[in-house]
Design a protein around this motif. Structure first.
Motif, short mmCIF file in Angstrom:
data_model
loop_
_atom_site.label_atom_id
_atom_site.label_comp_id
_atom_site.label_asym_id
_atom_site.label_seq_id
_atom_site.Cartn_x
_atom_site.Cartn_y
_atom_site.Cartn_z
N ASN A 862 0.75 -1.37 -0.10
CA ASN A 862 0.07 0.00 0.09
C ASN A 862 0.82 1.27 0.05
OD1 ASN A 862 -2.75 -0.64 0.00
ND2 ASN A 862 -2.81 -1.05 1.85
N GLU A 863 2.10 1.41 -0.13
CA GLU A 863 3.08 2.38 0.01
C GLU A 863 2.46 3.21 -1.15
OE1 GLU A 863 7.92 3.78 0.04
OE2 GLU A 863 7.06 1.52 -0.05
N ALA A 864 2.15 4.52 -0.59
CA ALA A 864 1.77 5.62 -1.75
C ALA A 864 2.75 5.94 -2.63
CB ALA A 864 1.10 6.58 -0.84
N ASP A 865 2.09 6.42 -3.71
CA ASP A 865 2.87 7.12 -4.73
C ASP A 865 3.46 8.25 -4.26
OD1 ASP A 865 2.19 5.03 -6.46
OD2 ASP A 865 0.25 6.26 -6.98
N LYS A 866 4.85 8.42 -4.15
CA LYS A 866 5.40 9.87 -3.67
C LYS A 866 5.49 10.93 -4.81
CE LYS A 866 6.07 7.84 0.17
NZ LYS A 866 5.55 6.41 -0.17
N GLN A 867 5.34 10.60 -5.90
CA GLN A 867 5.40 11.60 -7.06
C GLN A 867 4.99 11.10 -8.29
OE1 GLN A 867 9.62 11.20 -8.56
NE2 GLN A 867 9.83 11.34 -6.35
N LEU A 868 4.74 12.11 -9.27
CA LEU A 868 3.96 11.89 -10.33
C LEU A 868 4.53 10.52 -11.30
CD1 LEU A 868 1.37 13.01 -11.91
CD2 LEU A 868 2.99 14.31 -13.27
N GLY A 869 5.78 10.29 -11.08
CA GLY A 869 6.48 9.01 -11.81
C GLY A 869 6.07 7.81 -11.15
N ASP A 870 6.14 7.92 -9.91
CA ASP A 870 5.62 6.83 -9.13
C ASP A 870 4.25 6.15 -9.61
OD1 ASP A 870 7.97 6.83 -7.78
OD2 ASP A 870 6.94 7.81 -6.01
N ASN A 873 4.49 4.90 -13.35
CA ASN A 873 5.03 3.83 -13.50
C ASN A 873 4.04 2.32 -13.06
OD1 ASN A 873 7.72 4.72 -14.34
ND2 ASN A 873 8.44 4.93 -12.58
N ARG A 874 3.30 2.81 -11.87
CA ARG A 874 2.36 1.67 -11.49
C ARG A 874 1.34 1.29 -12.51
NH1 ARG A 874 -2.02 2.17 -8.00
NH2 ARG A 874 -1.52 4.20 -7.93
N TYR A 875 0.77 2.44 -13.00
CA TYR A 875 -0.18 2.30 -14.09
C TYR A 875 0.22 1.52 -15.38
CZ TYR A 875 -3.88 4.36 -11.08
OH TYR A 875 -4.66 4.63 -10.32
N TRP A 876 1.51 2.04 -15.54
CA TRP A 876 1.89 1.61 -16.93
C TRP A 876 2.37 -0.04 -16.60
CZ3 TRP A 876 2.48 2.78 -21.62
CH2 TRP A 876 3.50 2.01 -22.40
N SER A 877 2.79 -0.39 -15.59
CA SER A 877 3.07 -1.80 -15.25
C SER A 877 1.34 -2.58 -15.46
CB SER A 877 3.57 -2.15 -13.96
OG SER A 877 2.75 -1.99 -12.82
N TYR A 878 0.54 -1.92 -14.82
CA TYR A 878 -0.75 -2.65 -14.92
C TYR A 878 -1.17 -2.91 -16.67
CZ TYR A 878 -1.53 -1.39 -10.09
OH TYR A 878 -1.31 -1.13 -8.74
#
Length: 952
Positions: A862-870, A873-878
């Motif tokens: 559940n570690e939150a996205d700290k910045q726009l890049g995070d 990257n998460r949605y890109w991996s999905y």
């Protein structure tokens, strides 16, 4: 930023004056400004407080109620330069010993077990003048974690019975990196320094420097070192968490005040770093790998006191530009260099300003000409290059980056703060790396005046170079000789037609956050057509004038020749973009382009205002219209060397490369790739490039300060520019091997290294959330006990790891060991014995301990996205893995549903009894065999007959 603060202060004073006038004759004084108040970015969600504890420990606190990890970093202002002569490596050895146990927590490795069981991580490192200890953990476990951590510095046991064990851990680390060219080169640079200066000494330590001697036990020296330097006066501490500043301060005072007090007594080095005979010299070093490098190194006074003026940063920026006519471009067009960098580093008493070049084969014959051109450019800087215009560009870029500063994760922030406290005023803890406060041309000229031939250490690193000396710790061959007076005189007068950087076209003129249109919180597919899928989101969370883009151009890559040409294509496109990449990065706009198994991917990050300008350059560069035969050969041969150099890497890294090449159908071993690439000619390659987009699938994602209209226009532009003339195909898939259930497959590599190595993986056969949760939890639970048993207790090697990973979408459990003391047969036996014993420990786990482990894993997921890049990257991996956008929530729900009984059954079935199927890779190294390993495949075809590939 200072202007904004002054405006706030003036407004406050105006309110006070108005209140005073309304109250009649009352007089109110404006409260004094706290000189230790930390200057912060408007984008920063943390609040800060600086304080000094009663024992003299300097502390900074950072609080954000939304922080999902708590972290701490304690930095001690001494490092390897404090090692007593003859006890080299003692500071590093002490770093290891502190982790073992403390008076309050005497169980060995209890601290590490607590941290990892609660979703955290921990580490430490020893540098020349600093030693840093740090960890992060679930926020609700911060107080007990801090109590364990603080005991390192209050009452460590420094248990004598573990001295021999940790000496061997230090020795294993030394052996692991003994063939690293970076370590070997650094060792030569130290050996050619002033032996009276402690920075020139061996720093890692080995069994000789840490040996017991008659009347001189290493434990006694260790204890004396600890007592002398490990007190509050030499330390800085950063605490980061979601607790309020008052609560964090209370924690700091309760937990760390017991650290012994003492005045700061860091090592003050008075000896010069180099003797006169060690300056104005050429140093030749023979590397193990096939690479060529030229380093021009100049010792200069430390620029740390001038961190608000940044004179060396200014000079490095001027040198690094890649505009037409620049030093870099001129040398590149001559065919002499592949890349160039300029930077400064060093201990506290001085710095080394370095200008480094990666050389081509032709450039290796022209190191003196490259040096002459560098001095010619330095002379031009002295005459014309110290300019307030360029300084103001750097200042503007720094101010923008600070104003719209990306949020760091808690651990990175803690490390940054603890390190900065050792070097800068409290007020500048957060902005020191950004601010260019004062233009000081005299200071810049002073540093430029020190970059002279007489102050130069010209370091030439070439295979087969003539040497007459050997550095004793890393057996690195080298030679050192004085530069001739004639050569130094010619460099001192060098002139050339070189150009200074032009105005930066990528600096944003007016970065603004656009008004949100609509209420979307998830990316939407704005283009969905055959062969093209474009997703976008105007982000409502990170309200900054930035955008993140990811674009994949996918095509069939059917054989090894296409695969290596695809990688070379990416390298050459990057080369074509070099003149744009540096000014864009200086302006806070970054791109990355790389090869993937089925095509290319590029990303854009940073201020959105000038992104279309840079993206248009990327699209143009894809054609490689100006590629010459000589440049093709240069980059092809460079890549071939890099691939062949991989045989000199750590054994465990070579095993992982082999694992990837054997389990991914579209991947190939480095040696085979090198051979295939060496046979590619210019005509073949240009044919590949010209037909690259004959068949194409485009997938793209944009998130950030981009309106729906802009996103639609972007999608249309890509369609027109990239896929207009292509045959649009379905998304190409990658094929991953499935180890048959219950099977054991094996592969042996022959690696020229002292150490043996073993990689063992168990592979799951389901990819749903429940299966991923099961394997992830097992990976978390098993990692620390495996390390404690095989690394801490049995001392099998420095690299000892266990944990969950994946091959494609399939979960795996991996065990990794590189050992200087045991052969693969012994390592395999140790792993299997551990797995049996761990089954008993798992069965004995209490429900409370099991829930604690689950909570730690959930916190990590559940570690939150700290910045726009995070977030991007998460949605890109999905998107890449065809996962739903609520995949994280599905994983959390699956972890919550796990039961201890089910985990026990899973562990016994799939791991202990190998129901999952496993794959072993190993290298014997120089370790004598003690038994027979399983029958190993001697080819990829052998493996392919035993497993099947699944498209993903």
């Amino acid at each position: 930023m200072r202007r904004i603060l002054l405006m706030v202060l003036r407004a406050t004073a105006l309110v006070v004056l108005m209140a005073a006038s309304l109250a009649g004759c009352q007089h109110t004084a404006t409260p004094p400004v706290d000189p230790n108040a930390v200057i912060t970015s408007p984008a920063d969600t943390f609040s800060y407080r600086y304080l000094t504890l009663d024992n003299g420990l300097r502390v900074v606190l950072a609080s954000d109620p939304k922080a999902d990890k708590a972290a701490a970093s304690l930095m001690v202002g001494v490092g390897s330069t404090a090692d007593p002569k003859g006890r080299e490596g003692l500071a590093h050895f002490l770093e290891h010993m502190l982790f073992i146990s403390t008076d309050k927590y005497p169980k060995v490795d209890e601290y590490m077990h607590f941290i990892e069981a609660n979703g955290g991580s921990t580490n430490a490192y020893t540098a020349q003048t600093k030693t840093d200890f740090f960890f992060d953990v679930a926020p609700d476990k911060f107080a007990p974690a801090l109590d364990r951590f603080a005991q390192f510095f209050i009452a460590p046991t420094l248990d004598p019975q573990y001295v021999d064990r940790e000496k061997h851990a230090v020795y294993s680390e030394y052996q692991l990196k003994k063939k690293d060219d970076g370590r070997r080169i650094n060792a030569v640079l130290n050996a050619t320094g002033n032996p009276a200066n402690p920075a020139a000494r061996f720093a890692v330590g080995d069994l000789d420097t840490l040996a017991d001697r008659q009347g001189d036990k290493v434990w006694s020296d260790l204890k004396a070192f600890h007592d002398r330097y490990y007190h509050a006066g030499n330390m800085t501490l950063a605490l980061v968490g979601k607790d309020s500043l008052d609560d964090l301060e209370k924690l700091a005072r309760q937990t760390f005040t017991a650290i012994p007090a003492g005045p700061a007594n860091p090592v003050r080095i008075t000896e010069a770093p180099f003797m006169p005979s060690q300056l104005g010299v050429r140093i030749d070093i023979a590397p193990l790998k096939d690479f060529r490098s030229l380093m021009l190194r100049f010792p200069v006074p430390s620029s740390q006191p001038y961190y608000l003026e940044k004179p060396l940063d200014y000079i490095a920026s001027m040198l690094s530009n890649a505009a037409p006519g620049s030093l870099y471009t001129t040398l590149k067009e001559s065919g002499w260099i592949d890349s160039m960098s300029a930077y400064q580093d060093g201990p506290d008493d001085y710095q080394l300003f370095s200008i480094n070049f990666n050389l081509t084969e032709q450039g290796a014959k022209h190191v003196d000409d490259i040096t002459a051109a560098t001095f010619a450019y330095l002379h031009k800087l002295q005459r014309e290059g110290v300019s307030d215009d360029f300084f103001n560009e750097l200042k503007k870029a720094g101010n923008l980056d600070f104003r719209f500063q990306d949020k760091a994760n808690s651990q990175a922030l803690a490390n940054y703060l603890a390190g900065n406290m050792q070097e800068v005023a409290p007020a500048h803890l957060m902005d020191a790396g950004f601010v260019y406060q004062t233009y000081n041309p005299a200071l810049i000229h002073d540093y430029l005046s020190r970059l002279t031939p007489s102050n130069l250490r010209q370091v030439v690193i070439l295979p087969g170079v003539k040497t007459d000396k050997v550095e004793p710790h890393y057996q690195a061959p080298y030679a050192i000789k004085a530069l001739s007076p004639e050569l130094k005189d010619s460099w001192a007068k060098a002139e050339a037609e070189l150009a200074l950087p032009p105005a930066n076209p990528y600096l944003p003129d007016d970065p603004k956050v656009k008004a949100i249109k609509g209420d979307a919180t998830l990316p939407a597919e704005i283009v969905k057509e055959p062969g093209i899928s474009v997703w976008a989101l105007q982000d409502p969370q990170f309200r900054v004038p930035k955008a993140e883009k990811r674009v994949a151009l996918m095509r069939p890559i059917d054989n090894i020749q296409d695969s290596v040409m695809n990688s070379l294509y990416a390298d050459l496109v990057n080369e074509a973009l070099e003149s744009e990449a540096y000014p864009a990065s200086q302006a806070g706009l970054y791109y990355n382009l790389s090869a993937i198994s089925n095509g290319l991917i590029y990303s854009l990050s940073g201020y959105d205002e000038k992104q279309p300008l840079l993206e248009d350059k990327i699209w143009t560069a894809l054609a490689l219209s100006d590629l010459s035969r000589s440049k093709f050969r240069q980059y092809r041969d460079q890549m071939v060397r890099q691939l062949r150099n991989f045989s000199q890497d750590w054994p465990v890294r070579q095993l992982f490369a082999s694992l990837n090449a054997s389990m991914v159908k579209e991947a190939y071993p480095p040696a085979e790739r090198a051979d295939a690439l060496s046979r590619v000619n210019y005509r073949q390659f240009m044919g590949f490039v010209q037909h690259y987009r004959d068949q194409l699938y485009l997938q793209a994602l944009a998130i950030g300060n981009i309106s729906p209209g802009e996103a639609a226009s972007w999608g249309k532009s890509m369609e027109n520019m990239l896929v207009r003339d292509a045959q649009r195909i379905d998304k190409p898939q990658t094929h991953y091997a499935n180890i048959p259930a219950g099977a054991e497959l094996a592969r042996q590599l022959t690696i020229d290294h002292h150490d043996s190595a073993l990689v063992m993986i168990y592979q799951g056969h389901h990819t749903d959330a429940a299966a991923k949760a099961r394997w992830a939890l097992l990976g978390q639970v098993i990692g620390q006990p495996f390390f404690a048993k095989l690394r801490t207790e049995q001392q099998l090697g420095y690299v000892v790891q266990a944990g969950a990973s994946s091959v494609g979408l399939s979960p795996v459990l991996q065990f990794i060991i590189q050992s200087p003391v045991a052969d693969p047969y012994s390592l395999k036996g140790h792993v299997e014995d551990f797995l049996t014993q761990f089954g008993i420990e798992l069965a004995g786990m209490s429900p409370e301990q099991f829930e604690e482990q689950k909570a730690g894993l959930i916190n990590s997921i559940n570690e939150a996205d700290k910045q726009l890049g995070d977030k991007t990257n998460r949605y890109w991996s999905y998107l890449n893995n065809d996962r739903p956008f609520d995949w994280r929530e599905q994983l959390v729900a699956a972890v919550k549903a796990l039961q201890l009984g089910d985990m026990l059954a899973f562990y016994q079935r799939d791991i202990v009894h190998n129901g999952a199927g496993r794959y072993l890779l190993w290298s014997q190294g120089q370790q004598p065999a003690t038994g027979e390993m399983p029958k190993a495949c001697d080819s990829q075809a052998c493996l392919d007959r035993q497993w099947q590939y699944q498209a993903q």
